[in-house]
Design a protein around this motif. Sequence first.
Motif, PDB file in Angstrom:
ATOM      1  N   LEU A 142     -50.866  99.493 -29.776  1.00 20.64           N
ATOM      2  CA  LEU A 142     -50.526  98.953 -28.452  1.00 20.64           C
ATOM      3  C   LEU A 142     -50.575  97.425 -28.418  1.00 20.64           C
ATOM      4  CD1 LEU A 142     -52.198 101.446 -25.939  1.00 20.64           C
ATOM      5  CD2 LEU A 142     -49.956 101.528 -27.024  1.00 20.64           C
ATOM      6  N   SER A 143     -51.500  96.842 -29.160  1.00 20.37           N
ATOM      7  CA  SER A 143     -51.617  95.381 -29.128  1.00 20.37           C
ATOM      8  C   SER A 143     -50.541  94.696 -29.968  1.00 20.37           C
ATOM      9  CB  SER A 143     -53.013  94.940 -29.588  1.00 20.37           C
ATOM     10  OG  SER A 143     -53.296  95.401 -30.887  1.00 20.37           O
ATOM     11  N   SER A 144     -49.730  95.483 -30.691  1.00 20.49           N
ATOM     12  CA  SER A 144     -48.587  94.928 -31.434  1.00 20.49           C
ATOM     13  C   SER A 144     -47.323  94.887 -30.586  1.00 20.49           C
ATOM     14  CB  SER A 144     -48.327  95.750 -32.702  1.00 20.49           C
ATOM     15  OG  SER A 144     -49.414  95.687 -33.598  1.00 20.49           O
ATOM     16  N   LEU A 145     -47.323  95.568 -29.454  1.00 25.62           N
ATOM     17  CA  LEU A 145     -46.127  95.645 -28.608  1.00 25.62           C
ATOM     18  C   LEU A 145     -45.627  94.287 -28.101  1.00 25.62           C
ATOM     19  CD1 LEU A 145     -46.958  98.853 -26.521  1.00 25.62           C
ATOM     20  CD2 LEU A 145     -45.214  98.613 -28.310  1.00 25.62           C
ATOM     21  N   PRO A 146     -46.505  93.312 -27.823  1.00 21.51           N
ATOM     22  CA  PRO A 146     -46.009  92.022 -27.338  1.00 21.51           C
ATOM     23  C   PRO A 146     -45.090  91.291 -28.318  1.00 21.51           C
ATOM     24  CG  PRO A 146     -48.324  92.256 -26.825  1.00 21.51           C
ATOM     25  CD  PRO A 146     -47.972  93.385 -27.735  1.00 21.51           C
ATOM     26  N   ARG A 147     -45.019  91.724 -29.548  1.00 22.50           N
ATOM     27  CA  ARG A 147     -44.151  91.092 -30.531  1.00 22.50           C
ATOM     28  C   ARG A 147     -42.689  91.503 -30.346  1.00 22.50           C
ATOM     29  NH1 ARG A 147     -45.547  86.831 -32.336  1.00 22.50           N
ATOM     30  NH2 ARG A 147     -44.770  87.069 -34.473  1.00 22.50           N
ATOM     31  N   PRO A 211     -46.190 109.250 -31.002  1.00 21.16           N
ATOM     32  CA  PRO A 211     -45.452 108.727 -29.835  1.00 21.16           C
ATOM     33  C   PRO A 211     -46.254 108.814 -28.537  1.00 21.16           C
ATOM     34  CG  PRO A 211     -44.530 110.822 -30.578  1.00 21.16           C
ATOM     35  CD  PRO A 211     -45.473 110.365 -31.639  1.00 21.16           C
ATOM     36  N   CYS A 212     -47.132 109.798 -28.436  1.00 22.94           N
ATOM     37  CA  CYS A 212     -47.925 109.961 -27.209  1.00 22.94           C
ATOM     38  C   CYS A 212     -48.854 108.770 -26.987  1.00 22.94           C
ATOM     39  CB  CYS A 212     -48.732 111.249 -27.264  1.00 22.94           C
ATOM     40  SG  CYS A 212     -47.717 112.736 -27.412  1.00 22.94           S
ATOM     41  N   ASP A 213     -49.347 108.173 -28.078  1.00 28.48           N
ATOM     42  CA  ASP A 213     -50.250 107.032 -27.955  1.00 28.48           C
ATOM     43  C   ASP A 213     -49.574 105.842 -27.295  1.00 28.48           C
ATOM     44  OD1 ASP A 213     -52.333 108.404 -29.142  1.00 28.48           O
ATOM     45  OD2 ASP A 213     -51.899 107.667 -31.158  1.00 28.48           O
ATOM     46  N   LEU A 214     -48.273 105.695 -27.522  1.00 26.05           N
ATOM     47  CA  LEU A 214     -47.531 104.563 -26.970  1.00 26.05           C
ATOM     48  C   LEU A 214     -47.370 104.656 -25.458  1.00 26.05           C
ATOM     49  CD1 LEU A 214     -44.809 104.297 -29.726  1.00 26.05           C
ATOM     50  CD2 LEU A 214     -46.281 102.404 -29.003  1.00 26.05           C
ATOM     51  N   LEU A 215     -47.531 105.842 -24.911  1.00 20.52           N
ATOM     52  CA  LEU A 215     -47.281 106.056 -23.483  1.00 20.52           C
ATOM     53  C   LEU A 215     -48.557 106.070 -22.655  1.00 20.52           C
ATOM     54  CD1 LEU A 215     -44.598 108.868 -23.903  1.00 20.52           C
ATOM     55  CD2 LEU A 215     -44.192 106.436 -23.444  1.00 20.52           C
ATOM     56  N   ASN A 216     -49.703 105.891 -23.308  1.00 18.18           N
ATOM     57  CA  ASN A 216     -50.987 105.970 -22.606  1.00 18.18           C
ATOM     58  C   ASN A 216     -51.665 104.609 -22.507  1.00 18.18           C
ATOM     59  OD1 ASN A 216     -50.847 108.777 -22.224  1.00 18.18           O
ATOM     60  ND2 ASN A 216     -51.653 109.166 -24.277  1.00 18.18           N
ATOM     61  N   ASN A 217     -52.693 104.560 -21.671  1.00 22.09           N
ATOM     62  CA  ASN A 217     -53.554 103.385 -21.553  1.00 22.09           C
ATOM     63  C   ASN A 217     -54.925 103.745 -22.110  1.00 22.09           C
ATOM     64  OD1 ASN A 217     -51.377 102.348 -20.058  1.00 22.09           O
ATOM     65  ND2 ASN A 217     -52.280 102.992 -18.119  1.00 22.09           N
ATOM     66  N   TYR A 218     -55.597 102.767 -22.717  1.00 19.24           N
ATOM     67  CA  TYR A 218     -56.893 103.035 -23.330  1.00 19.24           C
ATOM     68  C   TYR A 218     -57.884 101.917 -23.005  1.00 19.24           C
ATOM     69  CZ  TYR A 218     -54.385 106.554 -26.037  1.00 19.24           C
ATOM     70  OH  TYR A 218     -53.635 107.643 -26.397  1.00 19.24           O
ATOM     71  N   PHE A 219     -59.163 102.260 -23.103  1.00 14.77           N
ATOM     72  CA  PHE A 219     -60.241 101.295 -22.927  1.00 14.77           C
ATOM     73  C   PHE A 219     -60.815 100.931 -24.296  1.00 14.77           C
ATOM     74  CE2 PHE A 219     -60.019 103.862 -19.117  1.00 14.77           C
ATOM     75  CZ  PHE A 219     -60.174 102.948 -18.086  1.00 14.77           C
ATOM     76  N   LEU A 241     -46.761 101.862 -22.842  1.00 17.02           N
ATOM     77  CA  LEU A 241     -45.416 101.794 -22.276  1.00 17.02           C
ATOM     78  C   LEU A 241     -45.199 102.803 -21.151  1.00 17.02           C
ATOM     79  CD1 LEU A 241     -43.457 101.421 -25.641  1.00 17.02           C
ATOM     80  CD2 LEU A 241     -44.030  99.615 -24.006  1.00 17.02           C
ATOM     81  N   GLY A 242     -46.272 103.449 -20.708  1.00 16.09           N
ATOM     82  CA  GLY A 242     -46.165 104.414 -19.617  1.00 16.09           C
ATOM     83  C   GLY A 242     -46.302 103.730 -18.274  1.00 16.09           C
ATOM     84  N   ASN A 243     -47.388 104.003 -17.582  1.00 19.10           N
ATOM     85  CA  ASN A 243     -47.610 103.425 -16.259  1.00 19.10           C
ATOM     86  C   ASN A 243     -48.000 101.953 -16.345  1.00 19.10           C
ATOM     87  OD1 ASN A 243     -47.149 105.924 -15.025  1.00 19.10           O
ATOM     88  ND2 ASN A 243     -49.287 106.529 -15.306  1.00 19.10           N
TER      89      ASN A 243
END
Length: 303
Positions: A142-147, A211-219, A241-243
């Motif tokens: 998830l922290s790689s998405l800003p690239r 793919p499911c990991d990309l759509l969720n939020n985590y702490f 990339l979900g909510n």
Amino acid sequence: MKTVFDEIEYGTVESLGDFFKQLPSLDVKIKENIFYRGQSNAKYKLTPSVFRNRNLKNENKIYSDIMTECSQEFEDVKLHNEILSKMQHYGVQTRLLDVTVNALVALYFACEGNKNEDGAVFVIKAKDNEIKQYDSDVISILSSLPRFNVDEKKDIKKLAEKAKCKIDKIVPPKASSIDIEIAIFNEDPLIKRLLHEIRKEKPAFENIINPCDLLNNYFFTPRKNNARIIRQSGAFMIFGLGNEEFEVEEYAERDSDKSYKIIIGRDHKETIIKQLSVCGISKATLHPELYKVAEYIKEKYNN
């Protein structure tokens, strides 16, 4: 105007004592994973700064610009999530949302600023599978998405949603069939680029993104490598990339499994700030930087 709080004898918080009454009970705190977030305006949503004011379209540019202009600040920072954490520290727009495990810290931030608005403390209850280590594979993904630019992120989201839909249709769940769908997802050139980005920080990262990991939020709790994170008992929620907003109940029983919001009365913010100071929670203790401590001392003797 009557609210749901009035009907159930829960009202706007006017003191530290009121606040404690609306927190989860000690038994629940011990058993569950609870995070808190304070916001000085109760109307504000739980949305990371990069999703506000159309910042998302420039997320990749914001990331690149800060790395270019302040390269020396990031020379020793290797993990994408630590880069985002540092950006967040300095007020740069990111997909992180600050939270804390200390309810009194959240209360302070609910009372700091916006004196003419009610504040709010969000009591956020997380499941075990929603909490990750700072160096876990999911946080790296998830922290790689800003690239990636906004159109590329939209395409990644579509690919992830399509793969998840296929996986959800596998009934009963069969590991081999699910693995095939995940493998197909990872063969897409855009996902291979994401894998390449992740391997910059983790060369041994396996060629598999769920793919499911990309759509969720985590702490996650970041490394305690700066004084502010330590003083504020800080943690982060990282958004996939979900909510783009984390929703909570306007009211829920404090010991239920639901997240909820506690309203802090605008007319009582100053009083609560003083009460918190007696408990060792103040601008000086939460912001250990010299300029913040100087502000605190100045305000203390001007009042």
